[in-house]
Design a protein around this motif. Structure first.
Motif, PDB file in Angstrom:
ATOM      1  N   MET A 197      41.534  41.490  20.940  1.00 22.58           N
ATOM      2  CA  MET A 197      41.810  42.133  19.631  1.00 22.58           C
ATOM      3  C   MET A 197      41.237  41.089  18.560  1.00 22.58           C
ATOM      4  SD  MET A 197      45.784  41.675  17.926  1.00 22.58           S
ATOM      5  CE  MET A 197      45.902  40.128  18.331  1.00 22.58           C
ATOM      6  N   ARG A 198      41.444  39.655  18.942  1.00 20.65           N
ATOM      7  CA  ARG A 198      40.662  38.872  17.830  1.00 20.65           C
ATOM      8  C   ARG A 198      39.321  38.731  17.716  1.00 20.65           C
ATOM      9  NH1 ARG A 198      43.820  33.224  19.546  1.00 20.65           N
ATOM     10  NH2 ARG A 198      45.907  33.668  18.695  1.00 20.65           N
ATOM     11  N   SER A 246      38.103  42.526  16.262  1.00 21.02           N
ATOM     12  CA  SER A 246      38.443  42.584  14.775  1.00 21.02           C
ATOM     13  C   SER A 246      37.767  41.918  13.787  1.00 21.02           C
ATOM     14  CB  SER A 246      39.962  42.646  14.802  1.00 21.02           C
ATOM     15  OG  SER A 246      40.353  41.244  14.953  1.00 21.02           O
ATOM     16  N   GLY A 259      34.654  43.066  13.086  1.00 18.56           N
ATOM     17  CA  GLY A 259      34.790  44.341  12.424  1.00 18.56           C
ATOM     18  C   GLY A 259      34.391  45.414  13.439  1.00 18.56           C
ATOM     19  N   ASP A 260      34.332  45.351  14.566  1.00 17.64           N
ATOM     20  CA  ASP A 260      33.754  46.340  15.495  1.00 17.64           C
ATOM     21  C   ASP A 260      34.933  47.370  15.651  1.00 17.64           C
ATOM     22  OD1 ASP A 260      31.292  45.382  15.954  1.00 17.64           O
ATOM     23  OD2 ASP A 260      32.318  44.065  17.784  1.00 17.64           O
ATOM     24  N   LEU A 261      36.207  46.713  15.651  1.00 21.03           N
ATOM     25  CA  LEU A 261      37.426  47.570  15.723  1.00 21.03           C
ATOM     26  C   LEU A 261      38.562  47.000  14.790  1.00 21.03           C
ATOM     27  CD1 LEU A 261      37.444  47.689  19.550  1.00 21.03           C
ATOM     28  CD2 LEU A 261      36.915  49.716  18.330  1.00 21.03           C
ATOM     29  N   THR A 262      39.399  47.960  14.641  1.00 22.97           N
ATOM     30  CA  THR A 262      40.550  47.146  14.210  1.00 22.97           C
ATOM     31  C   THR A 262      41.712  46.470  15.198  1.00 22.97           C
ATOM     32  OG1 THR A 262      42.045  49.185  14.538  1.00 22.97           O
ATOM     33  CG2 THR A 262      40.857  49.288  12.559  1.00 22.97           C
ATOM     34  N   ARG A 263      42.474  45.769  14.693  1.00 22.68           N
ATOM     35  CA  ARG A 263      43.333  44.830  15.500  1.00 22.68           C
ATOM     36  C   ARG A 263      43.887  45.696  16.759  1.00 22.68           C
ATOM     37  NH1 ARG A 263      44.321  39.543  14.025  1.00 22.68           N
ATOM     38  NH2 ARG A 263      46.245  39.517  15.043  1.00 22.68           N
ATOM     39  N   PRO A 264      44.819  46.928  16.269  1.00 23.01           N
ATOM     40  CA  PRO A 264      45.348  47.864  17.331  1.00 23.01           C
ATOM     41  C   PRO A 264      44.336  48.234  18.226  1.00 23.01           C
ATOM     42  CG  PRO A 264      46.300  48.193  14.980  1.00 23.01           C
ATOM     43  CD  PRO A 264      45.006  47.471  14.765  1.00 23.01           C
ATOM     44  N   GLU A 265      43.280  48.769  17.573  1.00 24.00           N
ATOM     45  CA  GLU A 265      42.166  49.439  18.601  1.00 24.00           C
ATOM     46  C   GLU A 265      41.700  48.105  19.727  1.00 24.00           C
ATOM     47  OE1 GLU A 265      40.342  52.702  15.596  1.00 24.00           O
ATOM     48  OE2 GLU A 265      39.283  50.586  15.894  1.00 24.00           O
TER      49      GLU A 265
END
Length: 424
Positions: free
Chosen positions: A84-85, A88, A91-97
């Motif tokens: 997650m960290r 996110s 900027g590759d994924l959102t925190r939930p993703e």
């Protein structure tokens, strides 16, 4: 009339089912407890020998799988948060993703690494020799590629505790100890081997000594956090901070200064310009700086190496033999780190032979094969743990590379970048 009895299974079925689930749950708990005792918060890697003992005693492949799943889930419990960290943060994924991906990878890695132990689980009537051989083979399978690409928490770490400084013979004796643990209650010969191993371990530990670091070598731990490379202003601000702490270290008397992995990000033409005068001054003063950086290999697709570069009075370069899978090493993706050669020799700095471990390599055995044959004068570990410095993973990584250094008999020097406010 409606009857609840028709919806429920017979009482006998329930009674028979409960022991089955308990039989699967207990090995999971046992594996998790061993992980916590051997790794952070515990530091007793000798308890890894309990895993093959329990594995040999449980019945069926499901239970055999369960003990190792529990071990790998507990030992690698920080993967969801790290994912997650990391993703996110860039900027590759959102925190939930990033969290969902981490949970999937966390479960998948446990199942993958536990599978050899399930498939190689002998039948209940198998001889002690078969148990010993299967345990040794399973240990090798989860330690070397292809499974070894994620071969963290290998039970072979027990070798560094039992046989410090014994290098390759120590690994072989560690494998023998794992094999023997599966058969100690099944064969008298295994008990005799166990006694011999205990004697050898006592001898190894009694004659082992803590090696000294070369005089004047200093590793700088930093708290710069994630490096934002989106503008030259941010690059220059980071560079000024790094140059300032480096000069202070040399002024204090250091001859060799080691900086963390990727501390200056991607080495660009501007880096040559910003560092030129300092590097010339280091060379004139017979001082050496070791910098963690990324070096461009190709532009389309973009490929780079996660490297340690030696500048100043000495020159050299060592590339990471295994960047972090998925995070950095992404074969086929538009952007990916590439793996350095396994045949890279030791670097030479101020006349000392130097082995390197770059970040993720701290958790693996196979990139360090040379350490099992020839002891360097110093083992340098460079890490950039801005995403995990407050988690158990950072402690486990430190334990892992310390165990490898202990088995090889090399003094360990680590430079780590931890969490901190980003440079603005």
């Amino acid at each position: 009339m409606f009857s609840l009895r028709k919806l429920l299974p017979p009482a006998r079925t329930l009674v028979e089912t409960v022991p089955y689930w308990l039989a699967c749950t207990a090995p999971v708990a046992a594996g998790a407890l061993v992980a916590l005792a051997a790794w952070y918060p515990g530091h007793w890697q000798v308890v890894l020998l309990l895993l093959p003992v329990v594995w040999s005693r449980v019945r069926g492949r499901i239970a055999a799988l369960a003990i190792w799943v529990g071990y790998y889930l507990a030992g690698a419990r920080d993967i969801p948060v790290v994912s997650m960290r990391f993703f996110s943060g860039y900027g590759d994924l959102t925190r939930p993703e990033g969290l969902v991906l981490g949970v999937l990878f966390w479960i998948a890695q446990a199942c993958v690494l536990a599978t050899p132990w399930a498939l190689l689980k002998p039948g209940p009537n198998a001889c002690a020799a078969r148990y010993a051989i299967c345990a040794a083979v399973a240990t090798v399978l989860v330690t070397v590629p292809p499974l070894g690409f994620i071969g963290w928490l290998s039970p072979v770490y027990v070798a560094s505790t039992l046989f410090p400084c014994w290098k390759a013979p120590g690994v072989m004796l560690g494998l023998t100890a794992i094999a023997c643990a599966t058969s100690i209650s099944r064969a008298r010969r295994a008990r005799h081997v166990a006694v011999l191993l205990l004697i050898l371990a006592a001898v190894a530990r009694s004659i082992a000594s803590a090696p000294d670091l070369p005089f004047g070598w200093i590793a700088l731990d930093t708290r710069f956090g994630r490096f934002d490379q989106s503008s030259y202003a941010l690059l220059y601000a980071r560079m000024q901070q790094i140059q300032a702490i480096t000069k202070r270290a040399f002024t204090a008397g250091a001859n060799v200064v080691v900086l963390p992995e990727e501390i200056v990000g991607l080495w660009r033409p501007a880096m040559d310009y910003w560092w030129h005068d300092d590097i010339q001054a280091f060379a004139a003063a017979n001082r050496t700086l070791i910098i963690g950086t990324d070096l461009t290999v190709s532009s389309t697709p973009f490929r780079y190496t996660d490297s340690a570069v030696i500048v100043g009075a000495n020159h050299g370069r060592v590339d990471s033999r295994q960047p972090v899978p998925v995070a950095l090493w992404r074969p086929g993706a538009a952007i990916s780190a590439i793996r350095g050669s396994l045949m890279q020799p030791y670097a030479v700095v101020t006349g000392k032979s130097v082995a390197f471990s770059i970040c993720y390599e701290d958790l693996l055995w196979w990139p360090h094969w040379r350490l099992l044959l020839q002891t360097p004068d110093v083992l340098l570990s460079l890490s950039n743990g801005w995403f995990d410095s407050d988690l158990a993973l950072a402690h486990i990584q430190r334990q892992g590379i310390a165990a490898i250094a202990r088995l090889s008999g090399a003094p360990l020097l680590r430079a780590v970048n931890g969490e901190g406010p980003p440079i603005r």
